[in-house]
Design a protein around this motif. Structure first.
Motif, PDB file in Angstrom:
ATOM      1  N   ARG A 105      -6.825  14.562   5.573  1.00 47.59           N
ATOM      2  CA  ARG A 105      -7.376  15.475   6.590  1.00 47.59           C
ATOM      3  C   ARG A 105      -6.461  15.664   7.786  1.00 47.59           C
ATOM      4  O   ARG A 105      -6.343  16.773   8.319  1.00 47.59           O
ATOM      5  N   HIS A 106      -5.781  14.608   8.227  1.00 45.96           N
ATOM      6  CA  HIS A 106      -5.013  14.683   9.465  1.00 45.96           C
ATOM      7  C   HIS A 106      -3.512  14.455   9.271  1.00 45.96           C
ATOM      8  O   HIS A 106      -2.752  14.570  10.230  1.00 45.96           O
ATOM      9  N   GLY A 107      -3.098  14.096   8.060  1.00 42.79           N
ATOM     10  CA  GLY A 107      -1.693  13.851   7.796  1.00 42.79           C
ATOM     11  C   GLY A 107      -1.088  14.933   6.920  1.00 42.79           C
ATOM     12  O   GLY A 107      -1.531  16.086   6.939  1.00 42.79           O
ATOM     13  N   ASP A 108      -0.082  14.547   6.134  1.00 48.52           N
ATOM     14  CA  ASP A 108       0.620  15.533   5.315  1.00 48.52           C
ATOM     15  C   ASP A 108       0.320  15.393   3.821  1.00 48.52           C
ATOM     16  O   ASP A 108       1.064  15.903   2.989  1.00 48.52           O
ATOM     17  N   LEU A 109      -0.762  14.715   3.479  1.00 50.74           N
ATOM     18  CA  LEU A 109      -1.139  14.589   2.064  1.00 50.74           C
ATOM     19  C   LEU A 109      -1.901  15.845   1.645  1.00 50.74           C
ATOM     20  O   LEU A 109      -3.096  15.825   1.373  1.00 50.74           O
ATOM     21  N   ASP A 110      -1.159  16.949   1.597  1.00 48.95           N
ATOM     22  CA  ASP A 110      -1.795  18.252   1.400  1.00 48.95           C
ATOM     23  C   ASP A 110      -1.712  18.777  -0.023  1.00 48.95           C
ATOM     24  O   ASP A 110      -2.033  19.937  -0.276  1.00 48.95           O
ATOM     25  N   THR A 111      -1.275  17.941  -0.959  1.00 50.19           N
ATOM     26  CA  THR A 111      -1.257  18.358  -2.363  1.00 50.19           C
ATOM     27  C   THR A 111      -1.789  17.201  -3.216  1.00 50.19           C
ATOM     28  O   THR A 111      -1.739  16.035  -2.799  1.00 50.19           O
ATOM     29  N   PRO A 112      -2.294  17.508  -4.415  1.00 48.87           N
ATOM     30  CA  PRO A 112      -2.769  16.427  -5.290  1.00 48.87           C
ATOM     31  C   PRO A 112      -1.691  15.395  -5.584  1.00 48.87           C
ATOM     32  O   PRO A 112      -1.982  14.201  -5.668  1.00 48.87           O
ATOM     33  N   LYS A 113      -0.428  15.820  -5.737  1.00 47.76           N
ATOM     34  CA  LYS A 113       0.653  14.888  -6.023  1.00 47.76           C
ATOM     35  C   LYS A 113       0.889  13.939  -4.863  1.00 47.76           C
ATOM     36  O   LYS A 113       1.042  12.727  -5.060  1.00 47.76           O
ATOM     37  N   LYS A 114       0.890  14.465  -3.650  1.00 41.09           N
ATOM     38  CA  LYS A 114       1.096  13.613  -2.473  1.00 41.09           C
ATOM     39  C   LYS A 114      -0.047  12.623  -2.330  1.00 41.09           C
ATOM     40  O   LYS A 114       0.169  11.455  -2.004  1.00 41.09           O
ATOM     41  N   ARG A 115      -1.264  13.093  -2.557  1.00 41.51           N
ATOM     42  CA  ARG A 115      -2.416  12.196  -2.444  1.00 41.51           C
ATOM     43  C   ARG A 115      -2.361  11.111  -3.519  1.00 41.51           C
ATOM     44  O   ARG A 115      -2.681   9.951  -3.252  1.00 41.51           O
ATOM     45  N   ALA A 116      -1.932  11.477  -4.718  1.00 43.64           N
ATOM     46  CA  ALA A 116      -1.834  10.494  -5.802  1.00 43.64           C
ATOM     47  C   ALA A 116      -0.763   9.454  -5.499  1.00 43.64           C
ATOM     48  O   ALA A 116      -0.971   8.256  -5.714  1.00 43.64           O
ATOM     49  N   ASN A 117       0.387   9.899  -5.003  1.00 40.34           N
ATOM     50  CA  ASN A 117       1.477   8.963  -4.702  1.00 40.34           C
ATOM     51  C   ASN A 117       1.084   7.965  -3.612  1.00 40.34           C
ATOM     52  O   ASN A 117       1.437   6.791  -3.679  1.00 40.34           O
ATOM     53  N   ALA A 118       0.353   8.444  -2.613  1.00 38.82           N
ATOM     54  CA  ALA A 118      -0.081   7.541  -1.543  1.00 38.82           C
ATOM     55  C   ALA A 118      -1.190   6.620  -2.032  1.00 38.82           C
ATOM     56  O   ALA A 118      -1.181   5.409  -1.762  1.00 38.82           O
ATOM     57  N   SER A 119      -2.140   7.174  -2.764  1.00 41.64           N
ATOM     58  CA  SER A 119      -3.310   6.399  -3.192  1.00 41.64           C
ATOM     59  C   SER A 119      -2.937   5.245  -4.106  1.00 41.64           C
ATOM     60  O   SER A 119      -3.553   4.183  -4.051  1.00 41.64           O
ATOM     61  N   LYS A 120      -1.947   5.445  -4.980  1.00 38.98           N
ATOM     62  CA  LYS A 120      -1.616   4.381  -5.922  1.00 38.98           C
ATOM     63  C   LYS A 120      -1.136   3.125  -5.206  1.00 38.98           C
ATOM     64  O   LYS A 120      -1.419   2.000  -5.640  1.00 38.98           O
ATOM     65  N   TRP A 121      -0.431   3.287  -4.077  1.00 38.83           N
ATOM     66  CA  TRP A 121       0.022   2.109  -3.328  1.00 38.83           C
ATOM     67  C   TRP A 121      -1.075   1.546  -2.440  1.00 38.83           C
ATOM     68  O   TRP A 121      -1.174   0.325  -2.249  1.00 38.83           O
ATOM     69  N   ILE A 122      -1.911   2.407  -1.904  1.00 35.69           N
ATOM     70  CA  ILE A 122      -3.045   1.920  -1.104  1.00 35.69           C
ATOM     71  C   ILE A 122      -3.981   1.096  -1.983  1.00 35.69           C
ATOM     72  O   ILE A 122      -4.417  -0.006  -1.599  1.00 35.69           O
ATOM     73  N   LEU A 123      -4.288   1.605  -3.164  1.00 32.52           N
ATOM     74  CA  LEU A 123      -5.174   0.889  -4.080  1.00 32.52           C
ATOM     75  C   LEU A 123      -4.518  -0.382  -4.603  1.00 32.52           C
ATOM     76  O   LEU A 123      -5.188  -1.408  -4.786  1.00 32.52           O
ATOM     77  N   TRP A 124      -3.220  -0.340  -4.853  1.00 33.55           N
ATOM     78  CA  TRP A 124      -2.520  -1.553  -5.298  1.00 33.55           C
ATOM     79  C   TRP A 124      -2.583  -2.635  -4.223  1.00 33.55           C
ATOM     80  O   TRP A 124      -2.782  -3.817  -4.526  1.00 33.55           O
ATOM     81  N   ALA A 125      -2.430  -2.235  -2.978  1.00 35.64           N
ATOM     82  CA  ALA A 125      -2.494  -3.201  -1.882  1.00 35.64           C
ATOM     83  C   ALA A 125      -3.845  -3.902  -1.861  1.00 35.64           C
ATOM     84  O   ALA A 125      -3.933  -5.124  -1.691  1.00 35.64           O
ATOM     85  N   ASN A 126      -4.923  -3.130  -2.033  1.00 33.27           N
ATOM     86  CA  ASN A 126      -6.263  -3.710  -1.972  1.00 33.27           C
ATOM     87  C   ASN A 126      -6.638  -4.475  -3.237  1.00 33.27           C
ATOM     88  O   ASN A 126      -7.270  -5.532  -3.171  1.00 33.27           O
ATOM     89  N   ALA A 127      -6.242  -3.947  -4.390  1.00 37.82           N
ATOM     90  CA  ALA A 127      -6.682  -4.538  -5.659  1.00 37.82           C
ATOM     91  C   ALA A 127      -5.784  -5.660  -6.148  1.00 37.82           C
ATOM     92  O   ALA A 127      -6.258  -6.591  -6.805  1.00 37.82           O
ATOM     93  N   SER A 128      -4.491  -5.617  -5.849  1.00 35.34           N
ATOM     94  CA  SER A 128      -3.553  -6.598  -6.395  1.00 35.34           C
ATOM     95  C   SER A 128      -2.864  -7.452  -5.342  1.00 35.34           C
ATOM     96  O   SER A 128      -2.767  -8.671  -5.484  1.00 35.34           O
ATOM     97  N   LEU A 129      -2.384  -6.822  -4.274  1.00 36.99           N
ATOM     98  CA  LEU A 129      -1.639  -7.588  -3.268  1.00 36.99           C
ATOM     99  C   LEU A 129      -2.551  -8.479  -2.434  1.00 36.99           C
ATOM    100  O   LEU A 129      -2.220  -9.642  -2.167  1.00 36.99           O
ATOM    101  N   ASP A 130      -3.672  -7.946  -2.018  1.00 33.09           N
ATOM    102  CA  ASP A 130      -4.615  -8.732  -1.208  1.00 33.09           C
ATOM    103  C   ASP A 130      -5.020 -10.034  -1.896  1.00 33.09           C
ATOM    104  O   ASP A 130      -4.858 -11.124  -1.322  1.00 33.09           O
ATOM    105  N   PRO A 131      -5.542 -10.008  -3.133  1.00 31.13           N
ATOM    106  CA  PRO A 131      -5.910 -11.279  -3.783  1.00 31.13           C
ATOM    107  C   PRO A 131      -4.721 -12.160  -4.099  1.00 31.13           C
ATOM    108  O   PRO A 131      -4.882 -13.374  -4.269  1.00 31.13           O
ATOM    109  N   CYS A 132      -3.527 -11.588  -4.180  1.00 32.81           N
ATOM    110  CA  CYS A 132      -2.328 -12.401  -4.378  1.00 32.81           C
ATOM    111  C   CYS A 132      -1.986 -13.175  -3.113  1.00 32.81           C
ATOM    112  O   CYS A 132      -1.636 -14.364  -3.169  1.00 32.81           O
ATOM    113  N   LEU A 133      -2.112 -12.526  -1.976  1.00 35.51           N
ATOM    114  CA  LEU A 133      -1.692 -13.140  -0.713  1.00 35.51           C
ATOM    115  C   LEU A 133      -2.749 -14.055  -0.115  1.00 35.51           C
ATOM    116  O   LEU A 133      -2.404 -15.011   0.593  1.00 35.51           O
TER     117      LEU A 133
END
Length: 279
Positions: free
Chosen positions: A142-170
């Motif tokens: 809404r407020h950044g530059d994730l204005d295409t499905p590809k940009k949103r997908a590229n950002a989301s995959k790392w955000i979700l990885w951080a929450n689903a994999s990195l958080d329980p690892c750390l």
């Protein structure tokens, strides 16, 4: 998971997060609660908050964002991204009656940007969401530059990885949700965490120095924030075996928006710690 309340370092300012002894178990700040019915009130949420929509236009309304959080939780990572985007926002405490989270947890966000200035209509039109990953994705959309499905997908995959994999690892928890230790602690011949080993290779291959070739984004906020929580709470743990991650952490902590969100003392402490590991 919500990070435990930090114990300030003797030299830190009141807003800083610091590291207690690892011998002391961390107690999760969230406890089981029954779901609650929440009706966010524009009048309640914006009471005493300067939210001016007079200069907004139909095509480009002025952001009107209210974040529910506290300095001792993971909510400052949302602050970090909003500072990166240059967004004005107000902060309300977790216990505020306007908190839309059904369990009263944080972070949570209410966005009145696209809502009417009429209080009754604004209650129905506002965007209400919680969970740090969902908030980062929404802000970028809404407020950044994730204005295409590809940009949103590229950002989301790392955000979700951080929450689903990195958080329980750390952050290693017991059955009661108490954070007892970090997976970044490697003792003797213990095998290093695969998540960190792989992240080291990803950063080594990155030409931009960030997770995506386009440069810094919300995925870096999520991954960088979780990595940087470790030296704050486990000061005896070293990342020196992962030099690319060390450099990445240092550059994250060196960003002005990070210091604005977490405090100058915290940012300086982390930059110095990462420098020690690199050298």
């Amino acid at each position: 998971r919500i990070l435990p309340r930090a114990i300030p370092m003797p030299s830190a300012s009141a807003c800083a997060i610091a590291a207690p002894s690892v011998a002391r178990p961390f107690v999760s700040r969230h406890s089981p609660r029954s779901p609650r019915r929440v009706r966010v009130s524009y009048r309640v949420v914006t009471a005493g908050v300067m939210i001016d929509a007079s200069s907004a236009s139909a095509s480009s309304p002025k952001p009107r964002l209210v974040l529910f959080g506290s300095q001792g939780s993971r909510s400052p990572l949302v602050n970090w991204y909003m500072h990166e985007l240059g967004l004005p926002f107000s902060v309300r405490p977790p216990s505020d009656s306007g908190n839309p989270h059904p369990f009263g947890q944080i972070p949570a966000l209410v966005d009145f940007t696209d809502s009417s200035t009429d209080a009754v209509a604004a209650d129905l039109e506002s965007v209400q969401l919680w969970e740090s990953g969902a908030i980062l994705s929404y802000l970028g959309d809404r407020h950044g530059d994730l204005d295409t499905p590809k940009k949103r997908a590229n950002a989301s995959k790392w955000i979700l990885w951080a929450n689903a994999s990195l958080d329980p690892c750390l952050f290693k928890e017991n059955e009661r949700g108490q954070v007892l230790d970090t997976g970044a602690r490697v003792v003797g011949k213990q095998e290093p965490p695969k998540a960190l080993q792989r992240l080291e290779k990803v950063l080594a291959a990155s030409q931009s120095g960030w997770l995506l070739k386009e440069g810094f984004g919300p995925g870096d906020v999520a991954v960088g924030a979780y990595l940087l929580y470790v030296p704050q709470f486990f000061r005896d743990v070293s990342f020196s075996r992962w030099p690319k991650i060390c450099d990445y952490m240092k550059r994250c902590a060196s960003r002005p928006a990070y210091a604005e969100a977490y405090g100058d003392d915290v940012a300086e402490f982390l930059v110095n710690k990462c420098t020690e590991w690199i050298e």
